[in-house]
Design a protein around this motif. Structure first.
Motif, PDB file in Angstrom:
ATOM      1  N   ASP A 275       2.487  51.026   1.894  1.00  0.00           N
ATOM      2  CA  ASP A 275       2.567  51.077   0.421  1.00  0.00           C
ATOM      3  C   ASP A 275       1.179  51.221  -0.214  1.00  0.00           C
ATOM      4  O   ASP A 275       1.054  51.298  -1.427  1.00  0.00           O
ATOM      5  CB  ASP A 275       3.343  49.883  -0.167  1.00  0.00           C
ATOM      6  CG  ASP A 275       2.542  48.578  -0.218  1.00  0.00           C
ATOM      7  OD1 ASP A 275       1.379  48.542   0.255  1.00  0.00           O
ATOM      8  OD2 ASP A 275       3.080  47.583  -0.725  1.00  0.00           O
ATOM      9  N   ASP A 276       0.137  51.254   0.607  1.00  0.00           N
ATOM     10  CA  ASP A 276      -1.224  51.378   0.075  1.00  0.00           C
ATOM     11  C   ASP A 276      -1.632  52.844  -0.092  1.00  0.00           C
ATOM     12  O   ASP A 276      -2.725  53.125  -0.607  1.00  0.00           O
ATOM     13  CB  ASP A 276      -2.230  50.680   0.999  1.00  0.00           C
ATOM     14  CG  ASP A 276      -2.074  49.161   0.960  1.00  0.00           C
ATOM     15  OD1 ASP A 276      -1.511  48.654  -0.017  1.00  0.00           O
ATOM     16  OD2 ASP A 276      -2.517  48.501   1.922  1.00  0.00           O
TER      17      ASP A 276
ATOM     18  N   GLU B  94      -1.336  54.531  -4.155  1.00  0.00           N
ATOM     19  CA  GLU B  94      -0.969  53.137  -3.871  1.00  0.00           C
ATOM     20  C   GLU B  94       0.303  52.729  -4.609  1.00  0.00           C
ATOM     21  O   GLU B  94       0.467  53.009  -5.796  1.00  0.00           O
ATOM     22  CB  GLU B  94      -2.109  52.174  -4.248  1.00  0.00           C
ATOM     23  CG  GLU B  94      -1.720  50.750  -3.862  1.00  0.00           C
ATOM     24  CD  GLU B  94      -2.812  49.713  -4.036  1.00  0.00           C
ATOM     25  OE1 GLU B  94      -3.980  50.078  -4.243  1.00  0.00           O
ATOM     26  OE2 GLU B  94      -2.452  48.522  -3.954  1.00  0.00           O
TER      27      GLU B  94
ATOM     28  N   SER C 177       1.598  49.334  -4.054  1.00  0.00           N
ATOM     29  CA  SER C 177       1.744  47.914  -3.741  1.00  0.00           C
ATOM     30  C   SER C 177       2.636  47.230  -4.774  1.00  0.00           C
ATOM     31  O   SER C 177       2.571  47.548  -5.962  1.00  0.00           O
ATOM     32  CB  SER C 177       0.375  47.237  -3.710  1.00  0.00           C
ATOM     33  OG  SER C 177      -0.343  47.677  -2.578  1.00  0.00           O
TER      34      SER C 177
ATOM     35  N   ASN D  10      -0.910  46.651   5.912  1.00  0.00           N
ATOM     36  CA  ASN D  10      -1.189  46.399   4.499  1.00  0.00           C
ATOM     37  C   ASN D  10      -2.452  45.571   4.293  1.00  0.00           C
ATOM     38  O   ASN D  10      -2.724  44.640   5.049  1.00  0.00           O
ATOM     39  CB  ASN D  10      -0.005  45.662   3.865  1.00  0.00           C
ATOM     40  CG  ASN D  10      -0.141  45.588   2.362  1.00  0.00           C
ATOM     41  OD1 ASN D  10      -0.151  46.612   1.690  1.00  0.00           O
ATOM     42  ND2 ASN D  10      -0.281  44.382   1.840  1.00  0.00           N
TER      43      ASN D  10
ATOM     44  N   THR E 273       5.424  47.326   1.321  1.00  0.00           N
ATOM     45  CA  THR E 273       5.260  47.424   2.779  1.00  0.00           C
ATOM     46  C   THR E 273       6.534  46.980   3.488  1.00  0.00           C
ATOM     47  O   THR E 273       7.045  47.655   4.376  1.00  0.00           O
ATOM     48  CB  THR E 273       4.094  46.515   3.233  1.00  0.00           C
ATOM     49  OG1 THR E 273       2.923  46.850   2.492  1.00  0.00           O
ATOM     50  CG2 THR E 273       3.825  46.642   4.708  1.00  0.00           C
TER      51      THR E 273
HETATM   52 MN    MN Z   1      -0.120  47.177  -0.393  1.00  0.00          MN
END
Ligand code: MN
Length: 255
Positions: free
Chosen positions: A8-9, A37, A39, A96, A110
């Motif tokens: 997720d980054d 990103e 997050s 992550n 993530t």
């Molecule tokens: Mn993240």
């Protein structure tokens, strides 16, 4: 072994790059990850915009995978339904920057990417490195430990659809003291918002990054992580409260 790697980054995040290098000796790795990103996107998916994709090459100009202008769950869904020629044997999400333990599991993009993989009955592992900001994370060192944990999970012959959440302790705590299999600590964090005024004179709040200290819950992920252990938590996505369900079905419900 065919591995789908996501995060997720964002596809250019150093955690993903380091983990990919470690996974290349385990199998064939294709990355399908967000272009930017995402997050704390949790399990959101994109309905009102197209998912624009772009092929990405690695540092040796070899095919790395696809960047997707979408959420982590979009990436896994798109990979499994459309992009990948062959279904993967394993889905890994990470590595992550920052832990995803306790109730943060529910906000995590993530973890959501791994959950999406488990929907498709794939073995899926989310991996996060607790961060000791402002000190930067040594992702290469973290990825080496992550690879060892992935190997241990695979050696346990997980059934298809198994879903795991792995957290590595802050690096300033030294070499991890070991690997513990534990449940989540579901106590709420202490959190705060920063209140300020924007250049146009409007009041805004911004969620701070100083969340901490859920009430101690011995034998939980947060507590073991703080003690310097790598934590491994098997997850499930069935939110049904089966105990309550059985209890409720003791009586007759009529409309
Ligand atoms: Mn993240």
């Amino acid at each position: 072994m065919k591995i789908l790697l996501t995060n997720d980054d964002g596809i250019y995040a150093p955690g993903l790059q380091a983990l990919r290098r470690e996974l290349l000796s385990l199998g064939e790795v294709v990355v399908v990850a967000p272009a930017t990103e995402q997050s704390a996107a949790a399990h959101s998916v994109t309905l009102l915009n197209p998912l624009i994709i772009q092929e990405v090459l690695d540092e040796h100009k070899r095919f790395l995978g696809w960047a997707v202008e979408g959420r982590p769950a979009d990436c896994v869904k798109l990979a499994l339904v459309e992009l990948l020629k062959d279904p993967p044997d394993l889905i890994v999400s990470g590595l992550n920057a920052g832990s995803n333990a306790g109730i943060n599991v529910l906000y995590s993009g993530t973890v959501a990417a791994a959950i999406e993989g488990a929907f498709f009955r794939k073995t899926a592992i989310a991996i996060s490195q607790a961060s000791g900001r402002p000190k930067p994370i040594d992702f290469q060192a973290a990825a080496k430990i992550a690879r060892r944990v992935i190997d241990r999970i695979l050696e346990s012959n997980p059934t298809s659809g198994s879903l795991f959440n792995v957290n590595l302790p802050k690096q300033e705590l030294g070499t991890p003291k070991g690997l513990k299999v534990l449940p989540q600590n579901v106590a709420i964090y202490h959190e705060s918002f920063v209140k300020n005024t924007d250049p146009r004179g409007r009041t805004y709040y911004w969620l701070g990054n100083d969340y901490c200290c859920p009430a101690p819950h011995p034998h939980s992920d947060e507590d073991a992580l703080a003690e310097g252990f790598v934590t491994l938590t098997p997850l499930q996505f069935d939110l049904t409260d089966h105990v309550k369900l059985a209890e409720m079905n003791q009586r007759k419900w009529e409309l």
